[in-house]
Design a protein around this motif. Sequence first.
Motif, PDB file in Angstrom:
ATOM      1  N   ILE A 177      22.211  -2.144 -14.568  1.00 21.51           N
ATOM      2  CA  ILE A 177      23.093  -2.539 -13.476  1.00 21.51           C
ATOM      3  C   ILE A 177      22.436  -2.274 -11.976  1.00 21.51           C
ATOM      4  O   ILE A 177      22.628  -2.941 -10.947  1.00 21.51           O
ATOM      5  N   ILE A 178      21.832  -0.884 -12.205  1.00 26.54           N
ATOM      6  CA  ILE A 178      21.068  -0.514 -10.782  1.00 26.54           C
ATOM      7  C   ILE A 178      20.144  -1.501 -10.422  1.00 26.54           C
ATOM      8  O   ILE A 178      19.979  -1.703  -9.102  1.00 26.54           O
ATOM      9  N   GLN A 179      19.402  -1.985 -11.269  1.00 29.62           N
ATOM     10  CA  GLN A 179      18.448  -3.068 -10.858  1.00 29.62           C
ATOM     11  C   GLN A 179      19.114  -4.133 -10.296  1.00 29.62           C
ATOM     12  O   GLN A 179      18.490  -4.941  -9.088  1.00 29.62           O
ATOM     13  N   ASN A 180      20.016  -4.608 -10.698  1.00 26.87           N
ATOM     14  CA  ASN A 180      21.055  -5.593 -10.033  1.00 26.87           C
ATOM     15  C   ASN A 180      21.404  -5.403  -8.730  1.00 26.87           C
ATOM     16  O   ASN A 180      21.403  -6.280  -7.821  1.00 26.87           O
ATOM     17  N   ARG A 199      10.729  -5.787 -15.648  1.00 27.52           N
ATOM     18  CA  ARG A 199      10.384  -6.315 -14.244  1.00 27.52           C
ATOM     19  C   ARG A 199      10.423  -5.054 -13.258  1.00 27.52           C
ATOM     20  O   ARG A 199       9.398  -4.902 -12.498  1.00 27.52           O
ATOM     21  N   THR A 200      11.010  -3.931 -13.294  1.00 28.25           N
ATOM     22  CA  THR A 200      11.112  -3.002 -12.432  1.00 28.25           C
ATOM     23  C   THR A 200      10.032  -2.104 -12.639  1.00 28.25           C
ATOM     24  O   THR A 200       9.352  -1.753 -11.656  1.00 28.25           O
ATOM     25  N   PRO A 201       9.678  -1.461 -13.755  1.00 29.90           N
ATOM     26  CA  PRO A 201       8.593  -0.595 -13.769  1.00 29.90           C
ATOM     27  C   PRO A 201       7.164  -1.376 -13.598  1.00 29.90           C
ATOM     28  O   PRO A 201       6.302  -0.775 -13.074  1.00 29.90           O
ATOM     29  N   LEU A 202       7.141  -2.395 -13.813  1.00 31.16           N
ATOM     30  CA  LEU A 202       5.928  -3.197 -13.593  1.00 31.16           C
ATOM     31  C   LEU A 202       5.841  -3.458 -12.326  1.00 31.16           C
ATOM     32  O   LEU A 202       4.433  -3.391 -11.462  1.00 31.16           O
ATOM     33  N   ALA A 203       6.698  -3.621 -11.191  1.00 33.15           N
ATOM     34  CA  ALA A 203       6.681  -3.449  -9.849  1.00 33.15           C
ATOM     35  C   ALA A 203       6.206  -2.289  -9.438  1.00 33.15           C
ATOM     36  O   ALA A 203       5.669  -2.154  -8.341  1.00 33.15           O
ATOM     37  N   VAL A 204       6.835  -1.193  -9.977  1.00 31.99           N
ATOM     38  CA  VAL A 204       6.515   0.227  -9.601  1.00 31.99           C
ATOM     39  C   VAL A 204       4.880   0.312  -9.701  1.00 31.99           C
ATOM     40  O   VAL A 204       4.227   0.857  -9.053  1.00 31.99           O
ATOM     41  N   ILE A 205       4.435  -0.175 -10.942  1.00 25.73           N
ATOM     42  CA  ILE A 205       2.892   0.060 -11.188  1.00 25.73           C
ATOM     43  C   ILE A 205       2.099  -0.599 -10.266  1.00 25.73           C
ATOM     44  O   ILE A 205       1.125  -0.236  -9.782  1.00 25.73           O
ATOM     45  N   GLU A 206       2.448  -1.850 -10.251  1.00 22.45           N
ATOM     46  CA  GLU A 206       1.646  -2.839  -9.220  1.00 22.45           C
ATOM     47  C   GLU A 206       1.875  -2.403  -7.748  1.00 22.45           C
ATOM     48  O   GLU A 206       0.660  -2.395  -7.009  1.00 22.45           O
ATOM     49  N   ALA A 207       2.946  -1.757  -7.051  1.00 23.82           N
ATOM     50  CA  ALA A 207       2.877  -1.353  -5.877  1.00 23.82           C
ATOM     51  C   ALA A 207       2.177   0.158  -5.853  1.00 23.82           C
ATOM     52  O   ALA A 207       1.519   0.092  -4.637  1.00 23.82           O
ATOM     53  N   GLU A 208       2.229   0.944  -6.543  1.00 21.83           N
ATOM     54  CA  GLU A 208       1.593   1.992  -6.588  1.00 21.83           C
ATOM     55  C   GLU A 208       0.129   1.817  -6.704  1.00 21.83           C
ATOM     56  O   GLU A 208      -0.714   2.685  -5.877  1.00 21.83           O
ATOM     57  N   SER A 209      -0.544   0.858  -7.738  1.00 22.57           N
ATOM     58  CA  SER A 209      -1.887   0.620  -7.901  1.00 22.57           C
ATOM     59  C   SER A 209      -2.326   0.151  -6.677  1.00 22.57           C
ATOM     60  O   SER A 209      -3.406   0.430  -5.921  1.00 22.57           O
ATOM     61  N   THR A 210      -1.775  -0.987  -6.016  1.00 21.96           N
ATOM     62  CA  THR A 210      -1.942  -1.653  -4.332  1.00 21.96           C
ATOM     63  C   THR A 210      -2.145  -0.389  -3.531  1.00 21.96           C
ATOM     64  O   THR A 210      -3.149  -0.719  -2.628  1.00 21.96           O
ATOM     65  N   LEU A 211      -1.148   0.266  -3.474  1.00 20.95           N
ATOM     66  CA  LEU A 211      -1.282   1.038  -2.466  1.00 20.95           C
ATOM     67  C   LEU A 211      -2.408   2.253  -2.367  1.00 20.95           C
ATOM     68  O   LEU A 211      -3.105   2.673  -1.440  1.00 20.95           O
ATOM     69  N   ALA A 212      -2.484   2.672  -3.853  1.00 23.59           N
ATOM     70  CA  ALA A 212      -3.707   3.581  -3.936  1.00 23.59           C
ATOM     71  C   ALA A 212      -5.363   3.005  -3.590  1.00 23.59           C
ATOM     72  O   ALA A 212      -5.976   3.799  -3.281  1.00 23.59           O
ATOM     73  N   LEU A 213      -5.276   1.676  -3.920  1.00 24.24           N
ATOM     74  CA  LEU A 213      -6.567   0.892  -3.604  1.00 24.24           C
ATOM     75  C   LEU A 213      -6.694   0.465  -2.253  1.00 24.24           C
ATOM     76  O   LEU A 213      -7.886  -0.057  -1.953  1.00 24.24           O
TER      77      LEU A 213
END
Length: 222
Positions: A190-193, A80-94
């Motif tokens: 743990i950090i994600q939680n 979930r976390t790496p996918l969220a980062v990819i989505e956020a970074e891609s959305t911001l770049a576009l």
Amino acid sequence: RLVNRDRIGHFGLALLLKPANDLSRVLVGPTLIVGVVQQACQAPQLDVLLAATVNQMIERIEKAFERQKQFTGDASHELRTPLAVIEAESTLALQRDRSAEEYRKALDTVAHESENMAGIIDQLLKLARADAGRETFSFDDIEICDVLQPILSTAEKICADKEIVLHSKLDERIRIKGDKGMLGLVFSNIIQNAISYTPEGRSVTVSVQRDDKNAIIQILDT
């Protein structure tokens, strides 16, 4: 010479049951068995053997289903976390036209998180094999900071999106014996939680310190 036909019948049925015994030892994965076994033969001991064999097969199948269910749940949580980062970074770049350097930075982040996802999948597969008794952990001399730094780098991007402050206090001299990949999976979880359950405007702190001969890793949310 007289031959005891009952003994031949018992021996023959035992041979017939051997493939089922062998199957019960190697059967893994999702398989459906529907059937009713009731009084398969007159000999009580073979009744017991057949029932025990079928029960063992069903038990192994149930465990295989549970391992599959656990793996699916772990994978969805960890990715979930790496996918969220990819989505956020891609959305911001576009969102608007950017410079070549900004696009390169965004692509670097996506590539890094994709590599991170591949590592997570490898570790989850290793954990699943270990649960099935087909994998052993590798305990090496490692630095805790080498495990935590990539995790914190990803966590910082998630915290920025949620307006959470991430503090880190790492003693880079601390070394321990452990499986680097498995420890990374534990700390990441743990950090994600901690981030997930921290309200906006609050903070998460990750610290590593030494206490005599022990290493203490603290992950605190506020």
